[in-house]
Write an enzyme that holds these catalytic residues in place. Structure first.
Site, PDB file in Angstrom:
ATOM      1  N   ARG A  49      22.297  34.718  23.823  1.00  0.00           N
ATOM      2  CA  ARG A  49      21.761  34.969  25.166  1.00  0.00           C
ATOM      3  C   ARG A  49      20.778  36.139  25.138  1.00  0.00           C
ATOM      4  O   ARG A  49      19.720  36.090  25.759  1.00  0.00           O
ATOM      5  CB  ARG A  49      22.907  35.220  26.151  1.00  0.00           C
ATOM      6  CG  ARG A  49      22.443  35.328  27.592  1.00  0.00           C
ATOM      7  CD  ARG A  49      23.586  35.307  28.581  1.00  0.00           C
ATOM      8  NE  ARG A  49      24.380  36.530  28.537  1.00  0.00           N
ATOM      9  CZ  ARG A  49      25.473  36.729  29.275  1.00  0.00           C
ATOM     10  NH1 ARG A  49      25.912  35.787  30.097  1.00  0.00           N
ATOM     11  NH2 ARG A  49      26.136  37.859  29.190  1.00  0.00           N
ATOM     12  N   LYS A 148      18.849  38.215  31.278  1.00  0.00           N
ATOM     13  CA  LYS A 148      19.752  39.331  31.639  1.00  0.00           C
ATOM     14  C   LYS A 148      18.945  40.619  31.511  1.00  0.00           C
ATOM     15  O   LYS A 148      19.046  41.349  30.533  1.00  0.00           O
ATOM     16  CB  LYS A 148      21.000  39.327  30.745  1.00  0.00           C
ATOM     17  CG  LYS A 148      22.123  40.175  31.316  1.00  0.00           C
ATOM     18  CD  LYS A 148      23.432  39.883  30.639  1.00  0.00           C
ATOM     19  CE  LYS A 148      24.501  40.889  31.022  1.00  0.00           C
ATOM     20  NZ  LYS A 148      24.789  40.983  32.445  1.00  0.00           N
ATOM     21  N   GLU A 181      25.619  33.114  42.699  1.00  0.00           N
ATOM     22  CA  GLU A 181      26.640  33.871  41.956  1.00  0.00           C
ATOM     23  C   GLU A 181      26.984  35.145  42.712  1.00  0.00           C
ATOM     24  O   GLU A 181      26.365  35.465  43.723  1.00  0.00           O
ATOM     25  CB  GLU A 181      26.135  34.199  40.548  1.00  0.00           C
ATOM     26  CG  GLU A 181      24.862  35.023  40.533  1.00  0.00           C
ATOM     27  CD  GLU A 181      24.315  35.281  39.123  1.00  0.00           C
ATOM     28  OE1 GLU A 181      25.075  35.181  38.152  1.00  0.00           O
ATOM     29  OE2 GLU A 181      23.118  35.608  39.026  1.00  0.00           O
TER      30      GLU A 181
HETATM   31  N1  PMP Z   1      26.131  36.975  36.661  1.00  0.00           N
HETATM   32  C1  PMP Z   1      25.588  38.210  36.512  1.00  0.00           C
HETATM   33  C2  PMP Z   1      24.432  38.573  37.349  1.00  0.00           C
HETATM   34  C3  PMP Z   1      26.151  39.106  35.593  1.00  0.00           C
HETATM   35  O1  PMP Z   1      25.611  40.326  35.443  1.00  0.00           O
HETATM   36  C4  PMP Z   1      27.281  38.715  34.836  1.00  0.00           C
HETATM   37  C5  PMP Z   1      27.897  39.685  33.875  1.00  0.00           C
HETATM   38  N2  PMP Z   1      27.283  39.653  32.615  1.00  0.00           N
HETATM   39  C6  PMP Z   1      27.784  37.420  35.008  1.00  0.00           C
HETATM   40  C7  PMP Z   1      27.183  36.578  35.932  1.00  0.00           C
HETATM   41  C8  PMP Z   1      28.923  36.915  34.173  1.00  0.00           C
HETATM   42  O2  PMP Z   1      28.500  36.690  32.857  1.00  0.00           O
HETATM   43  P1  PMP Z   1      29.484  36.867  31.611  1.00  0.00           P
HETATM   44  O3  PMP Z   1      30.598  35.904  31.826  1.00  0.00           O
HETATM   45  O4  PMP Z   1      28.650  36.521  30.435  1.00  0.00           O
HETATM   46  O5  PMP Z   1      29.942  38.273  31.626  1.00  0.00           O
END
Ligand code: PMP
Length: 288
Positions: A49, A148, A181
């Site tokens: 990622r 990200k 989200e």
């Molecule tokens: N959405 C956002 C905006 C985030 O910052 C995160 C945390 N990384 C997640 C979803 C969840 O992703 P992950 O399961 O990879 O931590």
């Protein structure tokens, strides 16, 4: 000990320049990774990622994915924390004023290992109260939330709004009104025994925990759909939960004051949390 561009520093001495474009323009990317009892959970997925985010913003990471993996493992090892949180940051690097990334000759790489901030255990039983945030999530064709990136202002704005209301988190819609989200977690609902989560194209970060839950559910014969849904579907869900590296699988029991199910962790949320935690016991890259 903190890794900065190939060297290790004590916390007080780990520094980067005020001319770093990560600081000046939010020009950079990051990862949040968890270590459970000396096993780094889904490290490869996190690295993929990160390198995909980098490619998308045309950021050249100065070390290979294998070197990055070794640097992460070494940083965790030096910190002697069997269970912890890793924050990996890659920014555009030191350069003169002006957004042009050509001013920065080399990206900055930082690896921080810290204790993890988690929700109190009882919240996994009592569940969270959340609300729909007034900040809208960017669409995937605007500035993709799949990157990200170091630009977390919509997430921060959501958090500020929820803090003012005394709520744990907020759920962001996109401009068309579809659920995307939460501030740092993905969203799932349960309706008639089926699991539903928004598709990547709605504008969200493709969470590693989200993908793990989809996999675990499918392996257990639970139907999972990646489908658009709205505020209406959230209010009328049988169950709802958030997923993320820090929060794992945390139930939501109230959305804008509408109570879901029996106002406590629902059966499928509980089952998936259990399955997820069992997975973290053995599925990971070993710190030696
Ligand atoms: N959405 C956002 C905006 C985030 O910052 C995160 C945390 N990384 C997640 C979803 C969840 O992703 P992950 O399961 O990879 O931590």
């Amino acid at each position: 000990m903190i890794y900065v561009n190939g060297e290790y520093f004590e916390k007080e001495n780990a520094k980067i320049s005020v001319f770093d474009h990560g600081f000046l323009y939010g020009d950079g990317i990051f990862e949040g990774i968890r270590v459970y009892n000396n096993l780094v959970f889904r490290l490869n997925d996190h690295l993929l990622r990160l390198y995909e985010s980098a490619k998308t913003i045309a950021l050249e990471i100065p070390i290979s994915i294998e070197e990055m993996e070794r640097a992460i493992i070494e940083t965790v090892r030096l910190n002697k924390l069997p269970s912890c949180y890793i924050r990996l940051v890659v920014s555009r690097g030191y350069g003169d004023m002006g957004v042009d990334p050509r001013k920065c000759s080399k990206a900055t790489v930082v690896i921080i290992v810290t204790q993890i901030n988690i929700y109190p255990p009882e919240l996994y039983e009592t569940g969270l109260a959340v609300a729909i945030a007034s900040t809208r999530r960017m669409r995937d064709d605007m500035l993709s939330p799949r990157i990200k990136s170091l630009n977390y202002l919509s997430n921060v704005m959501t958090k500020i709004e929820m803090n003012r209301q005394g709520l744990a988190d907020g759920i962001m819609l996109n401009a068309a009104g579809y659920v995307t989200e939460a501030s740092v977690a993905n969203v799932f609902i349960v309706k008639k025994g089926e699991l539903i989560t928004p598709p990547k194209s709605v504008g969200l970060l493709e969470g590693i925990t989200r993908n793990t839950i989809i996999e675990l559910a499918r392996d257990a014969g639970i139907s999972v759909k990646e489908e658009l849904f709205t505020q209406f579907d959230l209010y009328n869900a049988d169950e709802c939960f958030l997923t993320g590296t820090a929060s794992e699988v945390i139930p939501v029991v109230s959305i804008d004051g509408r109570i879901l199910g029996e106002n406590k962790a629902g059966p499928l949320s509980r089952r998936l949390l259990e399955m997820f935690r069992s997975r973290t016991i053995w599925d990971g890259t070993k710190i030696i």
